[in-house]
Design a protein around this motif. Structure first.
Motif, PDB file in Angstrom:
ATOM      1  N   ASP A  57     -51.947  53.015  42.495  1.00 26.92           N
ATOM      2  CA  ASP A  57     -50.979  51.930  42.641  1.00 26.92           C
ATOM      3  C   ASP A  57     -51.486  50.650  41.984  1.00 26.92           C
ATOM      4  O   ASP A  57     -52.669  50.316  42.087  1.00 26.92           O
ATOM      5  CB  ASP A  57     -50.686  51.676  44.119  1.00 26.92           C
ATOM      6  CG  ASP A  57     -49.927  52.825  44.752  1.00 26.92           C
ATOM      7  OD1 ASP A  57     -49.105  53.442  44.056  1.00 26.92           O
ATOM      8  OD2 ASP A  57     -50.154  53.109  45.939  1.00 26.92           O
ATOM      9  N   PHE A  58     -50.578  49.959  41.345  1.00 29.96           N
ATOM     10  CA  PHE A  58     -50.892  48.735  40.627  1.00 29.96           C
ATOM     11  C   PHE A  58     -50.016  47.603  41.155  1.00 29.96           C
ATOM     12  O   PHE A  58     -48.835  47.800  41.408  1.00 29.96           O
ATOM     13  CB  PHE A  58     -50.632  48.914  39.130  1.00 29.96           C
ATOM     14  CG  PHE A  58     -51.547  49.910  38.486  1.00 29.96           C
ATOM     15  CD1 PHE A  58     -52.679  49.501  37.807  1.00 29.96           C
ATOM     16  CD2 PHE A  58     -51.281  51.270  38.559  1.00 29.96           C
ATOM     17  CE1 PHE A  58     -53.529  50.411  37.214  1.00 29.96           C
ATOM     18  CE2 PHE A  58     -52.121  52.197  37.968  1.00 29.96           C
ATOM     19  CZ  PHE A  58     -53.252  51.769  37.298  1.00 29.96           C
ATOM     20  N   LEU A  59     -50.619  46.441  41.290  1.00 29.27           N
ATOM     21  CA  LEU A  59     -49.921  45.226  41.659  1.00 29.27           C
ATOM     22  C   LEU A  59     -50.155  44.228  40.532  1.00 29.27           C
ATOM     23  O   LEU A  59     -51.302  43.896  40.231  1.00 29.27           O
ATOM     24  CB  LEU A  59     -50.453  44.663  42.977  1.00 29.27           C
ATOM     25  CG  LEU A  59     -50.045  43.229  43.316  1.00 29.27           C
ATOM     26  CD1 LEU A  59     -48.527  43.109  43.465  1.00 29.27           C
ATOM     27  CD2 LEU A  59     -50.755  42.773  44.579  1.00 29.27           C
ATOM     28  N   ILE A  60     -49.084  43.775  39.921  1.00 29.42           N
ATOM     29  CA  ILE A  60     -49.176  42.823  38.825  1.00 29.42           C
ATOM     30  C   ILE A  60     -48.455  41.548  39.240  1.00 29.42           C
ATOM     31  O   ILE A  60     -47.312  41.602  39.690  1.00 29.42           O
ATOM     32  CB  ILE A  60     -48.554  43.402  37.544  1.00 29.42           C
ATOM     33  CG1 ILE A  60     -49.301  44.685  37.162  1.00 29.42           C
ATOM     34  CG2 ILE A  60     -48.602  42.381  36.413  1.00 29.42           C
ATOM     35  CD1 ILE A  60     -48.719  45.421  35.996  1.00 29.42           C
TER      36      ILE A  60
ATOM     37  N   PHE B 204     -46.190  49.286  40.910  1.00 33.60           N
ATOM     38  CA  PHE B 204     -45.787  50.601  40.437  1.00 33.60           C
ATOM     39  C   PHE B 204     -46.901  51.601  40.716  1.00 33.60           C
ATOM     40  O   PHE B 204     -48.044  51.230  40.959  1.00 33.60           O
ATOM     41  CB  PHE B 204     -45.416  50.598  38.941  1.00 33.60           C
ATOM     42  CG  PHE B 204     -46.578  50.493  38.002  1.00 33.60           C
ATOM     43  CD1 PHE B 204     -47.185  51.640  37.499  1.00 33.60           C
ATOM     44  CD2 PHE B 204     -47.056  49.263  37.609  1.00 33.60           C
ATOM     45  CE1 PHE B 204     -48.252  51.545  36.630  1.00 33.60           C
ATOM     46  CE2 PHE B 204     -48.112  49.152  36.733  1.00 33.60           C
ATOM     47  CZ  PHE B 204     -48.720  50.303  36.242  1.00 33.60           C
ATOM     48  N   ARG B 205     -46.526  52.864  40.705  1.00 35.86           N
ATOM     49  CA  ARG B 205     -47.455  53.962  40.970  1.00 35.86           C
ATOM     50  C   ARG B 205     -47.536  54.868  39.749  1.00 35.86           C
ATOM     51  O   ARG B 205     -46.530  55.230  39.163  1.00 35.86           O
ATOM     52  CB  ARG B 205     -46.974  54.759  42.180  1.00 35.86           C
ATOM     53  CG  ARG B 205     -47.785  56.004  42.432  1.00 35.86           C
ATOM     54  CD  ARG B 205     -47.417  56.633  43.748  1.00 35.86           C
ATOM     55  NE  ARG B 205     -47.972  55.764  44.799  1.00 35.86           N
ATOM     56  CZ  ARG B 205     -47.598  55.800  46.066  1.00 35.86           C
ATOM     57  NH1 ARG B 205     -46.687  56.644  46.465  1.00 35.86           N
ATOM     58  NH2 ARG B 205     -48.142  54.990  46.945  1.00 35.86           N
ATOM     59  N   HIS B 206     -48.767  55.240  39.393  1.00 34.25           N
ATOM     60  CA  HIS B 206     -48.996  56.251  38.364  1.00 34.25           C
ATOM     61  C   HIS B 206     -49.677  57.421  39.059  1.00 34.25           C
ATOM     62  O   HIS B 206     -50.837  57.339  39.457  1.00 34.25           O
ATOM     63  CB  HIS B 206     -49.871  55.678  37.236  1.00 34.25           C
ATOM     64  CG  HIS B 206     -50.057  56.627  36.113  1.00 34.25           C
ATOM     65  ND1 HIS B 206     -51.256  56.787  35.486  1.00 34.25           N
ATOM     66  CD2 HIS B 206     -49.199  57.463  35.495  1.00 34.25           C
ATOM     67  CE1 HIS B 206     -51.133  57.682  34.532  1.00 34.25           C
ATOM     68  NE2 HIS B 206     -49.896  58.111  34.526  1.00 34.25           N
ATOM     69  N   PHE B 207     -48.936  58.511  39.231  1.00 34.34           N
ATOM     70  CA  PHE B 207     -49.422  59.667  39.987  1.00 34.34           C
ATOM     71  C   PHE B 207     -50.141  60.636  39.058  1.00 34.34           C
ATOM     72  O   PHE B 207     -49.619  61.020  38.012  1.00 34.34           O
ATOM     73  CB  PHE B 207     -48.262  60.373  40.700  1.00 34.34           C
ATOM     74  CG  PHE B 207     -48.720  61.399  41.676  1.00 34.34           C
ATOM     75  CD1 PHE B 207     -49.123  61.026  42.952  1.00 34.34           C
ATOM     76  CD2 PHE B 207     -48.786  62.729  41.321  1.00 34.34           C
ATOM     77  CE1 PHE B 207     -49.570  61.976  43.865  1.00 34.34           C
ATOM     78  CE2 PHE B 207     -49.232  63.684  42.227  1.00 34.34           C
ATOM     79  CZ  PHE B 207     -49.622  63.306  43.496  1.00 34.34           C
TER      80      PHE B 207
END
Length: 113
Positions: A52-55, A65-68
């Motif tokens: 998970d990313f927080l920008i 957003f999530r990069h699975f």
């Protein structure tokens, strides 16, 4: 967009999709690794599962957003582009690697409490 106004944080399983409260950052404390704050601070870890990313931009706008990924050994290059469109700040992400992903989303306004 000016890079010293951008902050990118990372967490594993930090976000969940039934969390949405527009204007507030969900699970803020679960983003434990600072990746970028005007300059690169840490490398993106090679983790499997829910990356998970927080920008945030100027601490006024945010996007999560999530990069699975199902294999921690898979390396990816993450490229982010910020731009103004329709009077909103947009993020265009281009993730290259085994689990490619590309998207474009408007950033949400961060409400102060």
């Amino acid at each position: 967009m000016v890079s010293d106004k951008i902050k990118i944080e990372y967490g594993v399983s930090a976000n969940h999709y039934n969390r949405f409260m527009i204007g507030s950052i969900p699970n803020r404390d679960k983003y434990y690794l600072l990746l970028f704050d005007g300059e690169v601070k840490n490398e993106i870890p090679y983790e499997y599962g829910e990356n998970d990313f927080l920008i945030t931009y100027e601490n006024k706008y945010y996007l999560t957003f999530r990069h699975f990924k199902t294999n921690w050994k898979r390396h990816h290059d993450y490229n982010f582009r910020f731009y103004l469109k329709e009077n909103k700040i947009f993020l265009q992400a281009d993730i290259k690697g085994f689990y490619n992903e590309t998207f474009e989303k408007p950033m949400l306004e961060l409400k102060t409490q």
